[in-house]
Design a protein around this motif. Structure first.
Motif, mmCIF file in Angstrom:
data_model
loop_
_atom_site.group_PDB
_atom_site.id
_atom_site.type_symbol
_atom_site.label_atom_id
_atom_site.label_comp_id
_atom_site.label_asym_id
_atom_site.label_seq_id
_atom_site.Cartn_x
_atom_site.Cartn_y
_atom_site.Cartn_z
ATOM 1 N N PHE A 115 38.315 43.294 36.799
ATOM 2 C CA PHE A 115 39.638 42.886 36.298
ATOM 3 C C PHE A 115 40.328 44.041 35.583
ATOM 4 C CE2 PHE A 115 41.543 41.477 32.188
ATOM 5 C CZ PHE A 115 42.808 41.153 32.676
ATOM 6 N N TRP A 159 45.296 37.207 37.110
ATOM 7 C CA TRP A 159 44.479 37.902 38.101
ATOM 8 C C TRP A 159 43.894 36.894 39.075
ATOM 9 C CZ3 TRP A 159 38.799 39.323 38.073
ATOM 10 C CH2 TRP A 159 38.527 40.393 38.959
ATOM 11 N N CYS A 190 39.721 32.233 33.446
ATOM 12 C CA CYS A 190 40.373 33.198 34.320
ATOM 13 C C CYS A 190 40.973 34.318 33.465
ATOM 14 C CB CYS A 190 41.434 32.544 35.195
ATOM 15 S SG CYS A 190 42.799 31.797 34.273
ATOM 16 N N PHE A 191 41.242 35.444 34.111
ATOM 17 C CA PHE A 191 41.777 36.607 33.423
ATOM 18 C C PHE A 191 43.289 36.699 33.574
ATOM 19 C CE2 PHE A 191 37.408 38.364 34.159
ATOM 20 C CZ PHE A 191 37.099 38.591 32.825
ATOM 21 N N HIS A 200 32.384 41.492 36.653
ATOM 22 C CA HIS A 200 33.631 40.778 36.937
ATOM 23 C C HIS A 200 34.728 41.230 35.970
ATOM 24 C CE1 HIS A 200 35.786 37.621 38.993
ATOM 25 N NE2 HIS A 200 36.124 37.043 37.860
ATOM 26 N N THR A 201 34.379 41.364 34.692
ATOM 27 C CA THR A 201 35.346 41.839 33.708
ATOM 28 C C THR A 201 35.761 43.267 34.027
ATOM 29 O OG1 THR A 201 34.290 40.445 32.048
ATOM 30 C CG2 THR A 201 35.799 42.149 31.248
ATOM 31 N N ALA A 250 43.784 45.970 36.390
ATOM 32 C CA ALA A 250 44.879 45.744 35.450
ATOM 33 C C ALA A 250 45.529 47.042 34.989
ATOM 34 C CB ALA A 250 44.365 44.966 34.237
#
Length: 271
Positions: A76, A13, A104-105, A72-73, A80
């Motif tokens: 993502f 990501w 980072c994811f 932020h999570t 996703a």
């Protein structure tokens, strides 16, 4: 929506609104980056169980391990989910990894392995050596070694024991068992991963009027009982063999009925 993949893909990501790019090399090579947090669940033809619980567990772990803001999570995960195929059987994995410039994811879109109907358990000669039992990710390499040792011993899954020989859980599963009509589980705590499927089953039991109890048994305390190893991939797998322990597996009188109840909880991945 991105085109549905036909094989596994590892995607990195780039940040909110910036999309995803391939991880350098194939998915196996991408796995070499240290995984800090991971979470997986089964998706069958666009339907899944307890997605919210998996996302919350991942979000909480990312905040605990690297102080990643929940917003932020959430961003993502929101970007996703549309990358997951609408058809077929998949076992995606959300990852927080150590990157060059910090955590980072990544998203690992991968086909799901076949569902196992039963499971053979193996008890390692040493107690649980995980460094962060309540977080899925930091101990994946250790658990992979245990799984290989279980396979070498003729079993499918390792049982993680406390230093005094009490059952905590399996390497990739939560352990539940039945005694006198009561569904039992090890108690929650810092040495046990908060299993999403375990939580679903305990709630189902309570909603059905089935008594739930918490114990810390040794493997021999479970002799002759119906024991389940449960997780998001397989649902319920009744234990048929306790490899090399002298413990006898009890008949799986309830497993099929409860597996059907569990499967009925599935809903759309993206509503």
């Amino acid at each position: 929506m991105p085109a549905a993949p036909s094989a596994a893909r590892h995607l990195r990501w780039a940040g909110p609104g910036r999309g995803f790019g391939p991880v350098a090399g194939d998915s196996a090579a991408g796995e070499r980056a240290p995984v800090l947090v991971a979470d997986s669940w089964l998706v069958e033809d666009g339907r899944t169980r307890a997605l919210g619980a998996h996302i919350e567990r991942f979000r909480a772990a990312c905040a605990s391990v690297r102080s990643v803001p929940g917003s932020h999570t959430t961003a993502f995960v929101g970007e996703a989910l549309p990358h997951l195929p609408p058809t077929g059987r998949w076992f995606p994995r959300l990852e927080l990894v150590d990157g060059v410039s910090g955590p980072c994811f990544r998203l690992w879109v991968r086909p799901a392995p076949p569902r196992g109907e039963t499971v053979r358990l193996w008890v390692p000669p040493e107690p649980d050596r995980r460094t962060r039992p309540a977080v899925k990710g930091p101990d994946l390499a250790y658990l992979a070694r245990l799984r290989q040792a279980a396979t070498d011993a003729g079993a499918d899954e390792a049982v993680l024991l406390s230093p005094d020989g009490r059952v905590r859980e399996g390497g990739t599963t939560s352990i539940l068992w039945w005694r006198d009509g009561t569904l039992h589980a090890p108690p929650d705590g810092p040495d046990v991963l908060p299993g999403v499927t375990r939580g679903q089953l305990l709630r189902l039991a309570e909603e059905s009027g089935v008594q739930v109890a918490f114990e810390s048994p040794t493997p021999h305390d479970l002799d002759g009982l119906e024991v389940w190893a449960v997780n998001a991939l397989h649902g319920i797998r009744p234990v048929t063999v306790w490899t090399g322990t002298g413990v006898t597996a009890g008949p799986a009188a309830r497993a099929a009925r409860w597996q059907a109840r569990l499967q009925r909880l599935a809903g759309p991945l993206i509503s």
